[in-house]
Design a protein around this motif. Structure first.
Motif, mmCIF file in Angstrom:
data_model
loop_
_atom_site.group_PDB
_atom_site.id
_atom_site.type_symbol
_atom_site.label_atom_id
_atom_site.label_comp_id
_atom_site.label_asym_id
_atom_site.label_seq_id
_atom_site.Cartn_x
_atom_site.Cartn_y
_atom_site.Cartn_z
ATOM 1 N N ALA A 411 1.262 -1.074 -0.098
ATOM 2 C CA ALA A 411 0.039 -0.290 -0.468
ATOM 3 C C ALA A 411 1.093 1.842 -0.042
ATOM 4 N N ASP A 412 0.282 2.198 -0.353
ATOM 5 C CA ASP A 412 0.576 3.484 -0.524
ATOM 6 C C ASP A 412 1.121 4.025 1.172
ATOM 7 N N VAL A 413 2.156 5.053 1.980
ATOM 8 C CA VAL A 413 2.405 5.223 2.681
ATOM 9 C C VAL A 413 1.501 6.082 2.925
ATOM 10 N N ASP A 414 0.826 7.211 2.069
ATOM 11 C CA ASP A 414 0.104 7.564 3.146
ATOM 12 C C ASP A 414 -1.402 7.293 2.939
ATOM 13 N N MET A 415 -1.498 6.575 2.268
ATOM 14 C CA MET A 415 -2.692 5.932 2.347
ATOM 15 C C MET A 415 -3.142 5.117 3.964
ATOM 16 N N VAL A 416 -1.591 4.749 4.418
ATOM 17 C CA VAL A 416 -1.526 3.499 5.790
ATOM 18 C C VAL A 416 -1.790 5.131 6.581
ATOM 19 N N ARG A 417 -0.802 6.193 6.504
ATOM 20 C CA ARG A 417 -0.964 7.215 7.399
ATOM 21 C C ARG A 417 -2.883 7.647 7.698
ATOM 22 N N GLN A 418 -3.358 7.752 6.304
ATOM 23 C CA GLN A 418 -4.621 8.067 6.463
ATOM 24 C C GLN A 418 -5.626 7.120 6.999
ATOM 25 N N SER A 419 -5.250 5.840 7.190
ATOM 26 C CA SER A 419 -5.759 5.036 7.944
ATOM 27 C C SER A 419 -5.759 4.989 9.386
ATOM 28 N N ALA A 420 -4.380 4.692 9.387
ATOM 29 C CA ALA A 420 -4.377 4.735 10.965
ATOM 30 C C ALA A 420 -4.685 6.075 12.016
ATOM 31 N N THR A 421 -5.241 7.044 11.170
ATOM 32 C CA THR A 421 -5.280 8.445 12.404
ATOM 33 C C THR A 421 -6.907 8.086 11.900
ATOM 34 N N LYS A 422 -8.088 7.449 11.147
ATOM 35 C CA LYS A 422 -9.565 7.159 11.787
ATOM 36 C C LYS A 422 -9.010 5.929 12.661
ATOM 37 N N VAL A 423 -8.164 4.896 12.695
ATOM 38 C CA VAL A 423 -8.080 3.765 13.213
ATOM 39 C C VAL A 423 -7.931 4.257 15.061
ATOM 40 N N PHE A 424 -6.919 5.377 14.923
ATOM 41 C CA PHE A 424 -6.805 5.941 15.762
ATOM 42 C C PHE A 424 -7.648 6.425 16.902
ATOM 43 N N ARG A 425 -8.532 7.200 15.814
ATOM 44 C CA ARG A 425 -9.014 8.269 16.415
ATOM 45 C C ARG A 425 -10.235 7.054 17.043
ATOM 46 N N GLN A 426 -11.351 5.774 16.642
ATOM 47 C CA GLN A 426 -12.140 5.049 17.168
ATOM 48 C C GLN A 426 -10.959 4.307 17.949
ATOM 49 N N VAL A 427 -10.100 4.098 17.899
ATOM 50 C CA VAL A 427 -9.607 3.022 19.363
ATOM 51 C C VAL A 427 -9.940 4.230 20.341
ATOM 52 N N ALA A 428 -9.597 5.537 20.778
ATOM 53 C CA ALA A 428 -9.455 6.496 21.264
ATOM 54 C C ALA A 428 -10.528 6.094 22.470
ATOM 55 N N GLN A 429 -11.589 6.693 20.689
ATOM 56 C CA GLN A 429 -12.999 6.868 21.616
ATOM 57 C C GLN A 429 -13.940 5.438 22.416
ATOM 58 N N GLU A 430 -13.448 3.926 22.186
ATOM 59 C CA GLU A 430 -13.863 2.725 22.825
ATOM 60 C C GLU A 430 -12.276 2.664 23.655
ATOM 61 N N GLU A 431 -11.579 3.353 24.243
ATOM 62 C CA GLU A 431 -11.265 3.518 25.192
ATOM 63 C C GLU A 431 -11.664 3.843 26.397
ATOM 64 N N GLN A 432 -12.667 5.637 26.098
ATOM 65 C CA GLN A 432 -13.416 6.378 26.458
ATOM 66 C C GLN A 432 -14.549 5.570 26.992
ATOM 67 N N THR A 433 -14.657 4.886 26.038
ATOM 68 C CA THR A 433 -16.323 5.073 26.266
ATOM 69 C C THR A 433 -16.202 3.256 27.477
ATOM 70 N N ALA A 434 -15.625 2.697 27.139
ATOM 71 C CA ALA A 434 -14.980 1.545 28.888
ATOM 72 C C ALA A 434 -14.606 2.102 30.068
ATOM 73 N N LYS A 435 -14.118 4.034 29.650
ATOM 74 C CA LYS A 435 -13.512 4.480 31.146
ATOM 75 C C LYS A 435 -14.682 4.813 32.027
ATOM 76 N N THR A 436 -15.467 5.348 30.751
ATOM 77 C CA THR A 436 -17.143 5.986 31.614
ATOM 78 C C THR A 436 -17.398 4.283 31.924
ATOM 79 N N ARG A 437 -17.763 3.672 31.155
ATOM 80 C CA ARG A 437 -18.587 2.519 31.520
ATOM 81 C C ARG A 437 -18.131 1.674 32.456
ATOM 82 N N GLU A 438 -16.712 1.535 33.057
ATOM 83 C CA GLU A 438 -16.140 1.891 34.166
ATOM 84 C C GLU A 438 -16.374 2.562 35.393
#
Length: 665
Positions: A411-438
């Protein structure tokens, strides 16, 4: 009461640097020692010790004090108990008429409870009427000699331990504090462990501080470990470290396994530099402890799916310390004990010698799990890869990881970078949701307790079964000069325009920025010394444009202009100049003459400029499909010339750099 004389005797007998080095990796910087603070999470060292005055301070969390305050905070002790703790450590008898002095400190009493419990369990195993423990160990190939060597035991339960400890004079409070007994609903004491084979856990000095109990048949939890106590912290302690430490030093290598029997099997097979985790994932504290003694850590995972998942989770420690971090996945779903029994120690040693860098292994497994030749498979592999490197999202190596993923998946590095930004944001939201639930769960528990009129006590965590674990290596630049002040986050050097948020700096940019600070500081102090180097300053690619403004404002003043007038001219074009030119330290810390310092900084900044240019060219050559053959040839020639210049500059700075190396090097 402890006398002032005894207190000062204890202080004089305790070296703060040695005490802190028991749990923190320290490196000298000038007349001080620096390391990462043990009291708050950080990757950039802000904790320092001044040996001459025996005081410590952390610039990150603001804590500080003397040897007693350090022990009070690290061990959660009162001031008198901290003195007693250090007196015991130094072998000093102190005159103390407090009741705790006659009985011992809380820590020593807990250790006494654990030692007596260890002896009791061992007796029950070797001579008790219930022979199930002996039968179980024999079935695992652990004969009586091995049981004696590692002080293994059997817990019969039914109050036998409580009765034994009571007969030895230990109080119910001490048994509960050591977590070998628990209180029932009516306040009666009961044994915490029953009908389990027992593995005593020892501290670095070989004293029993905790236990791991394994059920002999079906049931849950499979393993039950001592909960957190004042002397035992599963995130810090490692099973067998007391036996393995000298072998780890001799081999300059530590091997980490998952289970007690795996560690014992390795020791019996002649592989002595082995430790095991204690029912939890490997932590940063574990890694720091091991890197005090070895620069290579090999994670020996079970060959099942859980072992491979553990290897992936270990990525979060890939940049913890300058250590070569590797992994071995055993074949045929075998654990280390079974592998050793079936194939022998020589086969295992061969696998350990050929251990694969952790990051290489994890990225290779991405290709095995998904068919990257199809769009769908490539998309799944890309998301998995981005989730794996999420813990490293703030790393200066993140672009390198993007390139590795791109190369693996085609894959292209730019594509990986763009995908990573989206995934990082999603994982951060999942972590925040887990903390709120706890948090919501904890509030609900407190509300229920309040309605029942009960004390709002924290709910004790459920016993944990043995889990998987984590870790990995970091690569260093050939030359790593980072001044002390540059170790802080460079947020203050971000562009000042409010509509232009600061982009995260790479490590190379951070180092360049640190050099710029030093350069403008020297420029303002010795303007005439720099005038002969004006041409070289034009070769610098500046990270902070304000520093470039200051440099040219200084050089624009006539030769011989007094420094106060030079500063006045500089402030007229850069109002923040006074703050910016005060951040350097090289003039105070370097033993070299000013001319040497100037050439060193110019060489360093040119070196970083060329490295950044080379990285940009390499990225373009990899990703820009529109480049013509001639353009690629020209870029390759330029890269070759730059590489030659880099080697010259590295040789130039290497001999000068050593006095300026900091903890980051």
């Amino acid at each position: 009461m402890i006398s002032d004389e005894d207190r000062e005797r204890v202080r004089a007998a305790t070296d703060l640097v040695q005490l802190v080095q028991e749990t923190v990796e320290l490196r000298p910087r000038g007349q001080e020692f620096w390391g990462c603070c043990p009291f708050h999470g950080e990757k950039t060292p802000s904790f320092h010790i001044i040996p001459a005055t025996q005081v410590w301070h952390c610039f990150g969390c603001g804590e500080g004090g003397d040897v007693f305050s350090y022990v009070m905070k690290r061990e959660n002790l009162t001031f008198p108990d901290a003195i007693r703790y250090l007196a015991d450590r130094a072998g000093i008898e102190i005159a103390d008429d407090a009741p705790t002095a006659r009985r011992g400190t809380k820590r020593t009493r807990i250790i006494d409870v654990c030692e007596e419990t260890c002896a009791f369990y061992h007796t029950m195993l070797m001579r008790g009427k219930d022979g199930r423990g002996r039968t179980y160990f024999a079935s695992r190939g652990l004969g009586s000699d091995i049981c004696q060597r590692y002080r293994l035991g059997f817990a019969p339960g039914r109050g036998a331990l409580v009765a034994h400890l009571s007969s030895k004079g230990f109080t119910p409070r001490e048994m509960v504090d050591a977590n070998v007994a628990i209180k029932r609903d009516r306040g009666n004491l009961a044994d915490r462990f029953y009908e389990r084979v027992m593995f005593p856990i020892f501290d670095e000095q070989g004293r029993c501080i905790a236990f791991g109990g394994r059920i002999m048949g079906a049931g849950e939890p499979k393993y039950l470990n001592t909960a957190e106590t004042p002397v035992f912290h599963k995130k810090r302690n490692l099973y067998g470290f007391n036996w393995a430490k000298e072998h780890i030093v001799a081999a300059n290598e530590a091997i980490v396994v998952e289970g007690y029997t795996d560690a014992i099997a390795c020791w019996e097979a002649g592989i002595k530099n082995v430790v095991a985790t204690l029912g939890t994932a490997l932590t940063e504290h574990h890694v720091k402890t091991l890197t005090r003694f070895a620069k290579r850590i090999v994670y020996l995972f079970d060959g099942d799916a859980a072992g491979q998942r553990a290897a992936e989770r270990a990525i979060q420690f890939v940049e913890t310390g300058s250590v070569d971090l590797r992994c071995v996945i055993l074949p045929d779903d075998l654990d280390p004990a079974d592998f050793l029994r079936d194939r022998g120690g020589e086969k295992l040693r061969a696998l350990l010698d050929a251990a694969e860098p952790l990051m290489d292994f994890v990225f290779r497994k991405l290709e095995d799990r998904s068919d990257v030749s199809t769009p769908g498979g490539r998309a799944r592999a890309l998301e998995d890869a981005c989730r794996l490197i999420y813990p490293l999202r703030d790393s200066y190596m993140i672009d390198t990881y993007y390139m590795q993923i791109a190369d693996r998946l085609g894959a292209d590095v730019d594509m990986v970078r763009q995908s990573a930004t989206k995934v990082f944001r999603q994982v951060a939201q999942e972590e925040q949701t887990a903390k709120t639930r706890e948090r919501n769960r904890e509030r609900a528990q407190r509300a229920v307790s309040d309605r029942r009129g009960e004390d709002a006590r924290p709910v004790a965590p459920a016993p944990e079964a043995m889990d998987a674990w984590e870790g990995a290596p970091v690569e260093e630049e050939p030359y790593d000069y980072v001044p002390a002040e540059a170790q802080a986050a460079p947020a203050s050097f971000a562009p000042t325009a409010p509509s232009q948020p600061a982009a995260p700096l790479t490590e190379l940019e951070r180092r360049s920025l640190a050099g710029e600070r030093e350069l403008v500081c020297l420029l303002a102090s010795y303007p005439d010394s720099f005038r002969a180097f004006a041409d070289r300053i034009t070769e610098i690619s500046w990270i902070d444009p304000r520093n470039e403004t200051i440099a040219w404002a200084v050089l624009a003043t006539p030769e011989g202009t007094p420094v106060p007038e030079v500063m006045s001219s500089v402030r007229s074009v850069c109002p923040e100049a006074s703050k910016l030119v005060s951040a350097g330290t090289i003039d105070a810390t370097s033993a070299h003459p000013t001319e040497t310092n100037i050439e060193f900084l110019l060489d360093t900044l040119e070196l970083y400029t060329i490295r950044r240019r080379m990285r940009a060219a390499q990225a373009r050559l990899r990703t820009d499909r529109t480049l013509s053959a001639e353009e690629r040839r020209d870029m390759t020639i330029k890269a070759t010339q730059d590489a030659a210049r880099v080697r010259e500059l590295e040789r130039a700075v290497e001999g000068v750099a050593d006095p300026f190396r900091t903890l980051g090097s």
